[in-house]
Design an enzyme around this catalytic site. Structure first.
Site, PDB file in Angstrom:
ATOM      1  CD  GLU A 133       0.354  -4.953   9.454  1.00  0.00           C
ATOM      2  OE1 GLU A 133       0.285  -4.395  10.573  1.00  0.00           O
ATOM      3  OE2 GLU A 133      -0.228  -4.521   8.448  1.00  0.00           O
ATOM      4  CG  ASP A 176      -1.856  -1.160   1.286  1.00  0.00           C
ATOM      5  OD1 ASP A 176      -1.565  -2.188   0.656  1.00  0.00           O
ATOM      6  OD2 ASP A 176      -2.874  -1.060   1.982  1.00  0.00           O
TER       7      ASP A 176
HETATM    8  C1  GLC Z   1      -2.309  -3.772   4.737  1.00  0.00           C
HETATM    9  C2  GLC Z   1      -1.345  -4.346   3.718  1.00  0.00           C
HETATM   10  C3  GLC Z   1      -2.090  -5.218   2.712  1.00  0.00           C
HETATM   11  C4  GLC Z   1      -2.909  -6.265   3.450  1.00  0.00           C
HETATM   12  C5  GLC Z   1      -3.837  -5.610   4.480  1.00  0.00           C
HETATM   13  C6  GLC Z   1      -4.529  -6.638   5.364  1.00  0.00           C
HETATM   14  O1  GLC Z   1      -3.193  -2.872   4.149  1.00  0.00           O
HETATM   15  O2  GLC Z   1      -0.640  -3.331   3.078  1.00  0.00           O
HETATM   16  O3  GLC Z   1      -1.194  -5.857   1.851  1.00  0.00           O
HETATM   17  O4  GLC Z   1      -3.647  -7.029   2.555  1.00  0.00           O
HETATM   18  O5  GLC Z   1      -3.073  -4.799   5.322  1.00  0.00           O
HETATM   19  O6  GLC Z   1      -3.594  -7.456   6.006  1.00  0.00           O
END
Ligand code: GLC
Length: 409
Positions: A375, A146
């Site tokens: 994460e 993102d």
């Molecule tokens: C964040 C990450 C994305 C992922 C989401 C849910 O937005 O950048 O890649 O899918 O979190 O984990």
């Protein structure tokens, strides 16, 4: 399964695929069920939404939620389910093949195959905004990376309207450390872009002329090609013709090398379809094409050299360590992510770099053993950051521990 109970309390598209890859080893039925529930929300045009909202979670607990996206509900198991209107990388064919390999389920593959094909057709027909045989994304969130510096040049051309943030309240910064999250200016652009795609009815017509952000991401396209290679194998299991899938995998790989590879930097870069320019930023999405077995040997060799160089190193951070704006904390601008390293691990093995693949596997396992299933991870200290108990980190560790031999595509 949700990516995280606190920060991400709904079903995310590519998360479901990575989670399925781990569940294959411990609870394959749950993996299939997750894929089935995601694809039950597939749109008639074939797009698989990047979030399927849990109707049990209140609108106020996630932003931007269903009321923002304004997508009409679909019926699922007697419930009304709502989704976003953007997509994420198509990792699902890989996940389905993986589930079948670990725990054979030809019937499940047969059920899912047409939906996986429709997902690819949507991307390849509706999203080839640049006309080069590559998929374009219309929002940084579609990439899954993102907040990557990959989008900075194209995003700089998108107006950041501060009014947008006055109208909505960000939820992410109240649930996670603000200095790890995107800046307000970038967030205003993200929301503005989503509004503009939504207000145009999520139509993909004339994107390059009408939408302010249209880019070709090397990782998204590599995963699209890898999906075709996986579909070719799935086709042989379900009695369909693998040939068109193999042709598409080869064509996307060729377009990637022809248009997004830079011989000087030795890696792939994002292309802004509106200007035709390659981004200068050296980001980890530019190494992900290593997963493609059809990549020319010298390109694979160069990606491995860049991955091992002082710019990255194993485990591979999300951005060039030597860049002036390398940031060890802000997400996708430096930290290490397990899903991307898992893809690179497979890529290394696919291209015969067995020792490096082993080293990368050990480095990932060490990181998680020391810090937990976070994460993402601080690239210098290995400290776990972002949300704890993150599903795909846990899932992919299960796969690393099982040491599934990567497929030869
Ligand atoms: C964040 C990450 C994305 C992922 C989401 C849910 O937005 O950048 O890649 O899918 O979190 O984990």
């Amino acid at each position: 399964m949700v990516p995280s109970r606190t920060l991400y309390p709904h079903q995310w598209s590519w998360d479901a695929a990575f989670i399925g890859i781990g569940l294959a080893h411990v609870a394959p039925e749950r993996g299939w069920h997750d894929l089935a529930s995601l694809f039950a929300a597939q749109w008639p045009d074939g797009r698989v939404p990047h979030i399927v909202f849990d109707p049990g979670v209140a609108e106020k607990d996630y932003f931007p939620g269903p009321a923002f996206w304004e997508v009409p509900p679909v019926r699922q198991d007697g419930r009304s389910v709502r989704t976003t209107g953007i997509v994420q990388p198509p990792v699902h064919a890989l996940a389905a093949l993986h589930l079948h390999r670990v725990s054979p389920a030809a019937d499940r593959l047969r059920e899912l195959y047409p939906a996986l094909v429709a997902q690819q057709e949507y991307l390849l027909k509706h999203r080839d905004a640049g006309g080069l045989g590559l998929v374009s994304i219309v929002h940084p969130w579609e990439s899954g990376l993102d907040n990557s510096p990959s989008w900075d040049a194209a995003l700089a051309r998108v107006p950041a309207d501060p009014e947008v943030l006055a109208r909505y309240e960000r939820r992410d910064t109240s649930k996670a450390v603000a200095s790890h999250r995107p800046t307000n200016a970038d967030y205003a652009r993200y929301i503005g872009l989503a509004e503009s795609y939504r207000d145009a009815g999520y139509r993909d017509f004339d994107l390059a002329e009408t939408h302010p952000f249209v880019v070709e991401c090397p990782a998204f396209n590599a995963l699209t090609a890898a999906a075709e290679a996986a579909l070719a194998e799935i086709a042989t299991v379900v009695g369909a013709d693998p040939a068109p899938h193999l042709e598409r995998a080869a064509a996307i790989t060729e377009a990637l090398v022809g248009h997004l590879y830079d011989r000087e930097t030795g890696q792939f870069h994002t292309r802004d379809v509106r200007t035709g320019e390659l981004s200068k930023a050296r980001c980890v999405n530019g190494l992900v094409p290593l997963i493609l077995a059809g990549l020319p040997g010298e390109v694979a060799e160069s990606l491995v050299a860049v991955a091992e160089s002082a710019r990255f190193g194993l485990p591979v951070p999300s951005y060039d360590r030597t860049a002036a704006d390398f940031d060890t904390l802000r997400y996708w601008r430096g930290p290490v992510w397990i899903n991307i390293n898992w893809l690179l691990w497979r890529g290394l093995a696919t291209h015969g770099y067995a020792d490096r693949a082993d080293r990368l596997r050990t480095a990932m396992l060490d990181l998680v053993e020391r810090s937990g299933c976070f994460e993402y991870f601080q690239p210098d200290t290995g400290e776990g950051i972002g949300t704890p108990d993150f599903s795909w980190t846990a899932a992919l560790v299960l796969d690393l521990l099982a040491e599934t031999p990567p497929e030869r595509e």
